[in-house]
Design a protein around this motif. Structure first.
Motif, mmCIF file in Angstrom:
data_model
loop_
_atom_site.group_PDB
_atom_site.id
_atom_site.type_symbol
_atom_site.label_atom_id
_atom_site.label_comp_id
_atom_site.label_asym_id
_atom_site.label_seq_id
_atom_site.Cartn_x
_atom_site.Cartn_y
_atom_site.Cartn_z
ATOM 1 N N LEU A 1 0.896 -1.240 -0.166
ATOM 2 C CA LEU A 1 0.139 0.067 -0.005
ATOM 3 C C LEU A 1 0.700 1.266 0.176
ATOM 4 O O LEU A 1 0.615 2.195 -0.606
ATOM 5 N N ASN B 1 0.151 3.896 -3.230
ATOM 6 C CA ASN B 1 -0.701 5.026 -2.863
ATOM 7 C C ASN B 1 0.087 6.270 -2.647
ATOM 8 O O ASN B 1 0.651 6.412 -1.561
ATOM 9 N N GLN C 1 -4.401 12.669 1.114
ATOM 10 C CA GLN C 1 -4.564 12.288 -0.307
ATOM 11 C C GLN C 1 -3.574 13.239 -1.083
ATOM 12 O O GLN C 1 -3.081 14.070 -0.605
ATOM 13 N N ASP D 1 -4.871 10.026 -5.149
ATOM 14 C CA ASP D 1 -4.766 8.941 -4.329
ATOM 15 C C ASP D 1 -5.320 9.504 -2.899
ATOM 16 O O ASP D 1 -4.870 10.190 -2.422
ATOM 17 N N ILE E 1 -6.371 8.003 1.121
ATOM 18 C CA ILE E 1 -6.078 6.790 2.147
ATOM 19 C C ILE E 1 -6.947 7.259 3.261
ATOM 20 O O ILE E 1 -6.902 8.754 3.965
ATOM 21 N N TYR F 1 -14.106 3.279 -1.184
ATOM 22 C CA TYR F 1 -12.713 2.747 -1.147
ATOM 23 C C TYR F 1 -12.755 1.308 -0.899
ATOM 24 O O TYR F 1 -13.856 0.641 -1.063
ATOM 25 N N THR G 1 -8.420 2.573 1.083
ATOM 26 C CA THR G 1 -7.771 3.056 0.084
ATOM 27 C C THR G 1 -8.644 3.186 -1.071
ATOM 28 O O THR G 1 -9.583 2.307 -1.403
#
Length: 478
Positions: A386, A390, A419, A423, A425, A449, A477
Motif C-alpha cells: 500500500l 498509494n 490524499q 490517491d 487513504i 474505498y 484506499t
C-alpha cells in the motif's frame, strides 16, 4: 540521546581537559533554539532551511533493519543475500545493516563485543563474511531495485582502533587520558567499551569523511544511518553531504530528533522516538489517542515542511534493552504498526518481526533469529505494498498531509485521511482494549474505498458510524 556541547565543554574545562568538544558556532545557534522559549525565532529559522538532496527512490521507500550478528547462525551476509527476493516481494526497499566492521577486543563487552565498537572502518567483520560477500550483496540488492545503507558509529571508536595509539589528539582527553563518551548531562556513561572522538580536530573530520566516502565510492552503498547524530557537532555534518554527493546522491538518516538543523545540514529523515514512546504510553492506557495531535503539531512547528521521520514499534535498541513487541505493546502491536505505516513518515520493519520475533536479541552474544514460517509476513506485505502504490502515503512532500478526522471518542480512537494526486487513504484505529462505537466526521474523505485487509468495498460518508473491536483497525484506499 543528545549531549549538550556547552554542558560537556564546561565539565571538561573544569576537569583539566587537553581537548574538548567544540560549542556550536554563532551561525548555527539559531537553528537549535527551543521552540518553546522562542517560537517565532525558531519557526523563522526552520522556514529558511533549504531541502537537502534526496535520491529519487526515497520518495516512497520503506526500511528494514538487519541485525547481522543475529540474522543467521553463520555467514549472515550470504544468508541475507539469499533472502533478498523474499524481502523484495514483501515490499522492502532499503536494507539498513547494523555495523559491518571488525569489533574491538580491548574492554570488550560480552563474548563477541558491541557492534558499535569499531576497530577498522574499512573492513568487514569476518564473523559476518568476506569483502566479496558484501560486494555480492550490494550488487544483488541493486539488481532487485533495493538499496543498502550502513550503520555508521562515528562518535567513538573501539579502544584498540589504530587511531588511539597513532592519533591520540583525535580523542577527547582529561588530564591527557582518553575518555569514554559522557551522557547528555555530562556524566560518565556506560559506554566503557569505546573511546570518545573529538571533532574539534580538523584532521579527524577529514579522515572520517574519507572513511564514509570510501564505502560509497568503492562499494556503491546508498547512504548511512548515523549513530547518535546529535553527539557530533553540526560543523562536521555540514561537510558530509557535499562530500558524499560528489560520488552520488545518498540517503541520510539521523539517529536523533533533537536538532532541526540536521535537516538543513543534509539529513533526509530522523528518528520518530517521541512517536514511539507516546504510542507505548497510549497502549498502556497512560495517555490518550488525541495526544498524537499535540505531538504532530509540535513536530510541524519544530521541523521544516519537507521533513519526515522513521516510525517504528521495534528496532535493535528497543528490542534488546526495552522488550519484544509483545512486551512493549501487548495486544495493541498490530494497531500501532498500522499507524507507523500510514503516518507521514518512513516505516521500519526490524528483522524477525515478519516471523513474530518473540525474544530480545542479545547485543554482545550470538543469539540467532528463529524464522519459522514468516507468520506476519502477509500483514507487513499488505502495508508495504500500500505504501508503494498509494501516493498519499509517500514520504515527506511526495506524500499527502495527514489530516485529522474527528470521532466521538477521540480519546480512544484515532482517525485521519491523506490524499495526493487523486490517491486517498483513510485510517481508523481503536487505540484501546475496549470496544468502541464512534461517528466519523470531517470533510474531504468521502467516497468509495476498499478496506485493504478485508478487501471489502466500502463507501465512507460524513457522520457514519463505526463499531470497532478492541485494538481494531481499518485502512481504506481508493
Amino acid at each position: 540521546m543528545k549531549r549538550s556541547n556547552g554542558i560537556v565543554l564546561g565539565l571538561l574545562i573544569t576537569a583539566g581537559v587537553t581537548s574538548c568538544w567544540k560549542s556550536q558556532s554563532d551561525n548555527n545557534t539559531d537553528t537549535t533554539t527551543s521552540s518553546t522559549t522562542h517560537p517565532t525565532d525558531s519557526a523563522s529559522t526552520v522556514a529558511r532551511m533549504r531541502q537537502p538532496a534526496s535520491p529519487d527512490w526515497a520518495k516512497n521507500a520503506t526500511i528494514y533493519e538487519v541485525n547481522l550478528r543475529q540474522f543467521a547462525e553463520k555467514e549472515p551476509l550470504k544468508a541475507l543475500e539469499s533472502q533478498l527476493t523474499r524481502l523484495k516481494e514483501m515490499g522492502v526497499d532499503v536494507l539498513w545493516l547494523m555495523p559491518v566492521f571488525p569489533i574491538g577486543a580491548e574492554k570488550r563487552k560480552g563474548t563477541l563485543g558491541n557492534p558499535y565498537a569499531v576497530r577498522n572502518y574499512r573492513a568487514i567483520n569476518p564473523e559476518y563474511g568476506t569483502d566479496a560477500d558484501f560486494r555480492t550483496l550490494v550488487q544483488r540488492a541493486h539488481d532487485l531495485g533495493m538499496r543498502i545503507i550502513l550503520d555508521w558509529p562515528l562518535n567513538h571508536t573501539a579502544w584498540d582502533h589504530p587511531w588511539v595509539s597513532q592519533h591520540p589528539d583525535w580523542y577527547t582527553r582529561i588530564n591527557g587520558r582518553i575518555i569514554s563518551p559522557v551522557d547528555e548531562e555530562g556524566e560518565s556513561s556506560n559506554w566503557t567499551d569505546v573511546a570518545d572522538l573529538n571533532y574539534d580536530n580538523l584532521e579527524l573530520r577529514q579522515h572520517m569523511l574519507a572513511e564514509m566516502k570510501y564505502w560509497v565510492k568503492e562499494y556503491d552503498v546508498d547512504g548511512f544511518r548515523c549513530e547518535v547524530a546529535s553527539m557530533v557537532p553540526d560543523e562536521f555534518w555540514a561537510e558530509v553531504r557535499p562530500t558524499l554527493d560528489s560520488v552520488k546522491t545518498v540517503f541520510m538518516l539521523a539517529e536523533s530528533e533533537d536538532d532541526p538543523s540536521h535537516f538543513r545540514l543534509g539529513f533526509n529523515a530522523n528518528y520518530g522516538w517521541s512517536t514511539h514512546w507516546l504510542m507505548r504510553e497510549i497502549s498502556r492506557g497512560r495517555r490518550k489517542a488525541s495526544d498524537l495531535d499535540s505531538l504532530l503539531d509540535a513536530n510541524r512547528r519544530k521541523f521544516p515542511s519537507w521533513y519526515y521521520q522513521m516510525h517504528f514499534i521495534q528496532n535493535h535498541d528497543e528490542n534488546t534493552w526495552a522488550g519484544t513487541t509483545t512486551e512493549l505493546f501487548g495486544q495493541s502491536a498490530d494497531a500501532f504498526s498500522v499507524l507507523t505505516f500510514t503516518f507521514d513518515g518512513m516505516p521500519l520493519v526490524y528483522n524477525g518481526m515478519e516471523s513474530k520475533l518473540s525474544k530480545r536479541l542479545k547485543m554482545y552474544e550470538k543469539d540467532p533469529i528463529y524464522w519459522g514460517n514468516y507468520g506476519k509476513q502477509d500483514f507487513y506485505k499488505t502495508l508495504l505494498t500500500l505504501k508503494h502504490r498509494n501516493r498519499a502515503l509517500w514520504n515527506g512532500p511526495a506524500g499527502g498531509p495527514l489530516v485529522k478526522l474527528a470521532t466521538t471518542r477521540d480519546d480512544k480512537v484515532y482517525a485521519f485521511h491523506r490524499q495526493k494526486d487523486g490517491d486517498m487513504i483513510t485510517v481508523v484505529v481503536n487505540l484501546s482494549p475496549e470496544p468502541q462505537t464512534i461517528q466519523l466526521t470531517g470533510d474531504g474523505f468521502e467516497g468509495m474505498y476498499t478496506e485493504v485487509f478485508s478487501r471489502q468495498p466500502t463507501e465512507l460518508r460524513n457522520a457514519m458510524t463505526f463499531a470497532l473491536k478492541p485494538w481494531e483497525y481499518k485502512v481504506f484506499t481508493n
